[in-house]
Motif scaffolding. Structure first.
Motif, PDB file in Angstrom:
ATOM      1  N   MET A 180       0.847  -1.186   0.000  1.00 50.09           N
ATOM      2  CA  MET A 180       0.000   0.000   0.000  1.00 50.09           C
ATOM      3  C   MET A 180       0.881   1.234   0.000  1.00 50.09           C
ATOM      4  N   GLY A 181       0.439   2.257  -0.740  1.00 43.50           N
ATOM      5  CA  GLY A 181       1.205   3.492  -0.792  1.00 43.50           C
ATOM      6  C   GLY A 181       2.350   3.400  -1.780  1.00 43.50           C
ATOM      7  N   THR A 182       3.360   4.237  -1.563  1.00 46.15           N
ATOM      8  CA  THR A 182       4.506   4.317  -2.470  1.00 46.15           C
ATOM      9  C   THR A 182       5.656   3.458  -1.954  1.00 46.15           C
ATOM     10  N   ALA A 183       6.252   2.675  -2.837  1.00 45.78           N
ATOM     11  CA  ALA A 183       7.371   1.823  -2.448  1.00 45.78           C
ATOM     12  C   ALA A 183       8.591   2.672  -2.099  1.00 45.78           C
ATOM     13  N   PRO A 184       9.361   2.285  -1.097  1.00 43.97           N
ATOM     14  CA  PRO A 184      10.579   3.013  -0.749  1.00 43.97           C
ATOM     15  C   PRO A 184      11.529   3.188  -1.932  1.00 43.97           C
ATOM     16  N   LEU A 185      11.571   2.203  -2.848  1.00 48.63           N
ATOM     17  CA  LEU A 185      12.451   2.323  -4.012  1.00 48.63           C
ATOM     18  C   LEU A 185      12.111   3.568  -4.826  1.00 48.63           C
ATOM     19  N   HIS A 186      10.805   3.817  -5.017  1.00 45.15           N
ATOM     20  CA  HIS A 186      10.411   5.003  -5.787  1.00 45.15           C
ATOM     21  C   HIS A 186      10.723   6.287  -5.021  1.00 45.15           C
ATOM     22  N   LEU A 187      10.584   6.266  -3.705  1.00 46.75           N
ATOM     23  CA  LEU A 187      10.903   7.452  -2.908  1.00 46.75           C
ATOM     24  C   LEU A 187      12.372   7.826  -3.039  1.00 46.75           C
ATOM     25  N   ILE A 188      13.217   6.798  -3.255  1.00 50.35           N
ATOM     26  CA  ILE A 188      14.652   7.048  -3.421  1.00 50.35           C
ATOM     27  C   ILE A 188      14.980   7.425  -4.863  1.00 50.35           C
ATOM     28  N   GLU A 189      14.463   6.651  -5.816  1.00 52.04           N
ATOM     29  CA  GLU A 189      14.828   6.852  -7.226  1.00 52.04           C
ATOM     30  C   GLU A 189      14.105   8.043  -7.854  1.00 52.04           C
ATOM     31  N   LYS A 190      12.814   8.192  -7.502  1.00 50.98           N
ATOM     32  CA  LYS A 190      11.989   9.279  -8.057  1.00 50.98           C
ATOM     33  C   LYS A 190      12.095   9.369  -9.581  1.00 50.98           C
ATOM     34  N   SER A 191      11.939   8.211 -10.247  1.00 48.31           N
ATOM     35  CA  SER A 191      12.037   8.178 -11.702  1.00 48.31           C
ATOM     36  C   SER A 191      10.718   7.729 -12.316  1.00 48.31           C
ATOM     37  N   ILE A 192      10.586   7.933 -13.612  1.00 46.92           N
ATOM     38  CA  ILE A 192       9.366   7.553 -14.317  1.00 46.92           C
ATOM     39  C   ILE A 192       9.150   6.045 -14.250  1.00 46.92           C
TER      40      ILE A 192
END
Length: 275
Positions: A1-13
């Protein structure tokens, strides 16, 4: 649920799709100290890796009741399962072009892994996972080890959980591991794929492998492998680690092989980066 930590770090498309999504969770089957420690080693490796399109990247991890749980994207199948489906099919239905595309993608992922100072040590068909029709990702970093640079070697006597039939000569004789021993395993991976999942050295016991290799013997050429590809495989199995190709050289070679197949090249380029 929510945003994965990987995306919070990478912040990529490419990582923004890891939000409110189905995931696979890896946990220890047995909760002994050894298995838990190996999972923590995998977490450490995945943190180093971050994101690469040809590596199974960790979306996050949790520690409920002091048991590490690693969260991953969900794959469709392993390469071993994929190639095994072709055992009973006629030659004209074998997707050799896709096999070559998978090998090219593995060279890309392994080159990136090596640049992070990681030696995989378990590269095999069962540990390459497929996503959608075209994307291959390297998985299973439980047995990996870390080195100070891409050209470093690691001496490790704890090899009981590794497959002798994928190990390079120097691993069997001196317990030495490096990117070059992963190159040897890449050659075994190619053999597994083009024999549709056949076990390497099928008629030889583990304790006979070393003598077999020391006599200069290597795996036979599969019937559907041409001279160019078998030469690449034999280069990966050179007794001298320094004489084996690099993953960078292999990436270039397989890119050129795939590029010759104009139809496949367009297929790969248009899909692999659309994830």
């Amino acid at each position: 649920m929510g945003t994965a930590p990987l995306h919070l770090i990478e912040k990529s498309i490419v990582t923004q799709r890891f939000m409110d999504c189905d995931v696979a969770v890896k946990v220890a089957i047995h909760f002994g100290r050894d298995e838990v420690n190996r999972l923590f080693k995998e977490i450490e490796a995945m943190k180093k890796i971050g994101y690469h399109e040809n590596v199974m990247c960790m979306l996050g991890w949790a520690l409920p009741e002091e048991t590490p749980c690693l969260v991953y994207d969900i794959a469709e199948m392993s390469v071993l399962s994929f190639v095994s489906d072709f055992r009973e099919k006629p030659d004209d239905q074998v997707l050799c072009k896709k096999f070559l595309s998978i090998l090219w993608q593995v060279t890309r992922g392994m080159q990136y892994i090596a640049s992070k100072g990681i030696i995989h040590r378990s590269l095999s068909a069962r540990n390459i996972l497929l996503f959608g029709p075209t994307v291959a990702k390297i998985s299973y970093f439980t047995n990996c080890c870390f080195c100070s640079s891409e050209n470093s070697i690691v001496k490790d006597s704890t090899v009981q959980k590794l497959s002798a039939k994928s190990m390079a000569l120097e691993c069997l004789t001196e317990k030495i591991f490096s990117v070059k021993s992963d190159i040897w395993a890449f050659g075994i991976l190619a053999y597994e794929m083009f024999t549709f999942g056949k076990a390497p050295y099928e008629a030889i016991n583990d304790d006979e492998i070393l003598e077999f290799l020391n006599q200069g013997n290597r795996l036979e050429r599969p019937s559907n492998v041409n001279g160019q590809l078998y030469e690449i495989m034999m280069g990966c199995w050179n007794a001298d680690p320094d004489s084996r190709p690099t993953f960078k050289a292999l990436e270039k070679t397989f890119f050129e092989i795939v590029e010759v197949q104009n139809e496949l090249y367009g297929y790969v380029q248009s899909n692999i980066y659309s994830i």
